[in-house]
Write an enzyme that holds these catalytic residues in place. Structure first.
Site, mmCIF file in Angstrom:
data_model
loop_
_atom_site.group_PDB
_atom_site.id
_atom_site.type_symbol
_atom_site.label_atom_id
_atom_site.label_comp_id
_atom_site.label_asym_id
_atom_site.label_seq_id
_atom_site.Cartn_x
_atom_site.Cartn_y
_atom_site.Cartn_z
ATOM 1 N N HIS A 115 -7.010 5.585 117.651
ATOM 2 C CA HIS A 115 -8.430 5.857 117.460
ATOM 3 C C HIS A 115 -8.663 6.944 116.424
ATOM 4 O O HIS A 115 -9.457 6.780 115.489
ATOM 5 C CB HIS A 115 -9.071 6.258 118.802
ATOM 6 C CG HIS A 115 -10.509 6.650 118.682
ATOM 7 N ND1 HIS A 115 -10.920 7.968 118.540
ATOM 8 C CD2 HIS A 115 -11.628 5.906 118.652
ATOM 9 C CE1 HIS A 115 -12.232 7.994 118.450
ATOM 10 N NE2 HIS A 115 -12.692 6.761 118.517
ATOM 11 N N CYS A 498 -9.749 -7.732 107.940
ATOM 12 C CA CYS A 498 -10.441 -6.446 108.102
ATOM 13 C C CYS A 498 -9.596 -5.435 108.878
ATOM 14 O O CYS A 498 -10.071 -4.354 109.200
ATOM 15 C CB CYS A 498 -11.787 -6.635 108.790
ATOM 16 S SG CYS A 498 -11.690 -7.344 110.442
#
Length: 540
Positions: A115, A498
């Site tokens: 993250h 992506c």
């Protein structure tokens, strides 16, 4: 040569007719161009500063600031104009407001696709992760490594390009976007065949991406929009809602905020496609860490803050209910959209409302809705029914026709091998190579980079880190199956990538050769992607 010298000599030799433009582009090391895009450590100055620890270089650039271990405090000090380095064991979506106010991020856990790494790269902020030798103590607000202790408020400097953490404020060198570099990018734009888009989820990110040559957004992560200080509380309230009526009430407020965000992003990318991914992370990620929350409750009870303790206990109960053994393979993405359809209904409606608003202003907005974590056609069809109903409703409301493509990410192995089935409903595909790599190798990306992956690379069990550069034989093979089967069912299908590989030069070469429509990269890596795409076309 360093990047600046390579760029200058390439342009000079074209001017002097010693090279043509293709040879000039081919001789440049695309990855090395990062030196021109981010602040760097003064190499002379490092000799007089102690290296505290080394971790994984997760997001390039260099920054110095005071060490802060508390997210709330980092946000407050950053807003007050202080240079802050946020230090955490790992980060969660609720920590993102502190990212905006911090000069850099340092974590003791995680890998290049954790993250902290992904968010920092998207923001263009220096980040080091996986500093396993760094021991953090939240009780005393200190961290220790190699016999040295850093206290809250001590000055440190991080180099996100090589993973080094220094004690003290090390001088840095500002990036230089030279005229020659702009010339190289102009040549590369004309030479490349594959499109280059951005992974961006703010109007500022979209504007920056466009300014450096990004032709659209390949990934707009809608969950990032819930992380603002004015929104995270609302989103937590939605998660805590005990009835669907209460949940919808909060979602109505969030929907207005999302519509506003979409309007700004679509306007910034007018004339280019913007692929909007619906909510992907599991809901528990938006709640505080249960262990930290339990500690907070004990402190509140000691202070006899009964009301606050009761509220925190309620959140702790919900966090434990939502907790999963393996959340990356659990209740997330389309699975949340099916079990809590009101969340996806809100997001889809916000996209159509934004598109209708901009159509009324004669803005050429081109939104696309993308569903994450799909593994079967039945899942996709289930969400398509919601999409169709809302499309009909909004078109009738505004008396207009709206073009909003409906597609899916290919990030689950089953989706790759059943791509022909998915293409009967999906109008476009986009490879989420972070998760596809994780599923193909059965690697937990949060763990392997900090544990055995360095040894695998050292012993040449693996030639490259598969989370940095596409594993052509395995992950690449699945991608080629999906491309072939998808286009067999829908010949002119737009297919992009992506995942974080979209900004990696080696991966871009594979994407070009595989016939992808575009790659999508973090905004600050777009110039690198453009040059790499041009080199792929030249080599071909």
């Amino acid at each position: 040569m360093n990047a600046a010298a390579m760029v200058k000599t390439s342009v000079d030799m074209v001017k002097e007719r010693l090279l043509d433009k293709k040879r000039a582009l081919a001789r440049i090391n695309a990855e090395q161009l990062e030196q021109l895009l981010h602040r760097t450590i003064d190499p002379v100055a490092t000799k007089s500063h102690y290296t505290l620890v080394n971790g994984i270089a997760a997001s390039p650039g260099a920054a110095g600031g005071i060490a802060i271990f508390d997210v709330k405090k980092a946000t407050e000090l950053g807003e007050a104009g202080k240079r802050v380095i946020l230090i955490r064991e790992e980060t969660k979506p609720e920590d993102v407001p502190a990212f905006f106010e911090s000069a850099g991020i340092l974590t003791s856990r995680g890998g290049k696709t954790s993250h902290a790494a992904v968010v920092a790269r998207g923001m263009g902020k220096p980040c080091i992760v996986g500093c396993s030798d760094l021991k953090i103590d939240y009780q005393t607000n200190t961290c220790t490594a190699n016999g040295k202790t850093v206290k809250e408020g001590d000055m440190i400097t991080i180099d996100g390009s090589n993973g080094a953490v220094y004690l003290g404020d090390v001088p840095t060198i500002e990036p230089r976007i030279t005229t020659d570099f702009k010339t190289i990018l102009e040549w590369a734009q004309k030479a490349k065949k594959i499109g280059v888009r951005a992974n961006a989820d703010t109007p500022e990110g979209a504007k920056f991406a466009r300014s450096v040559g990004g032709h659209g957004i390949g990934l707009c992560r809608t969950e990032r929009m819930f992380n603002g200080r004015d929104r995270i509380g609302l989103f937590v309230e939605m998660i805590m809602a005990e009835t669907i009526t209460d949940r919808k009430r909060v979602l109505t407020k969030l929907g207005k905020l999302q519509k506003s965000d979409f309007v700004k992003i679509l306007k910034a990318m007018e004339g280019y496609p913007v692929t909007i991914r619906l909510l992907d992370p599991p809901l528990h990620e938006f709640l505080p860490d249960p262990e930290e929350l339990a500690g907070k409750i004990r402190t509140l009870e000691q202070k006899k803050s009964t009301k606050e303790a009761a509220s925190a206990k309620k959140i702790l109960k919900r966090a434990r209910e939502l907790a999963e053994i393996n959340p990356m393979m659990g209740h997330r993405g389309v699975r949340v959209g099916i079990t809590y359809p009101e969340i996806y209904e809100m997001q889809i409606r916000a996209v159509f409302e934004a598109a209708a608003f901009l159509a009324g202003k004669n803005v050429d907005a081109r939104p696309q809705i993308m569903i994450p974590q799909v593994s079967s056609l039945s899942e996709l069809v289930h969400i398509k029914k919601i999409y169709d109903a809302i499309k009909k409703e909004i078109q009738k409301k505004y008396n207009t026709k709206l073009r909003v493509n409906f597609g899916t990410m290919i990030e689950v192995v089953r989706a790759a091998v059943t791509a022909d089935e998915l293409a009967s409903t999906a109008e476009f595909f986009s490879f989420g190579t972070n998760d596809l790599t994780q599923g193909t190798f059965s690697f937990s990306r949060e763990d392997v980079e900090g544990k055995f992956l360095p040894e695998y690379l050292e012993k040449e069990i693996l030639g490259r880190n598969p989370f940095q550069s596409i594993d052509v034989g395995g992950v690449g093979g699945l991608m080629e199956i999906a491309i072939s089967r998808g286009r067999k069912a829908r010949p002119k299908m737009e297919i992009g990538i992506c995942g974080e590989h979209g900004g990696d030069p080696n991966s871009i070469l594979f994407c070009h050769d595989s016939g992808l429509s575009y790659v999508s990269a973090s905004p600050h890596r777009i110039p690198i992607a453009i040059v790499a795409a041009a080199q792929a076309a030249i080599r071909k």
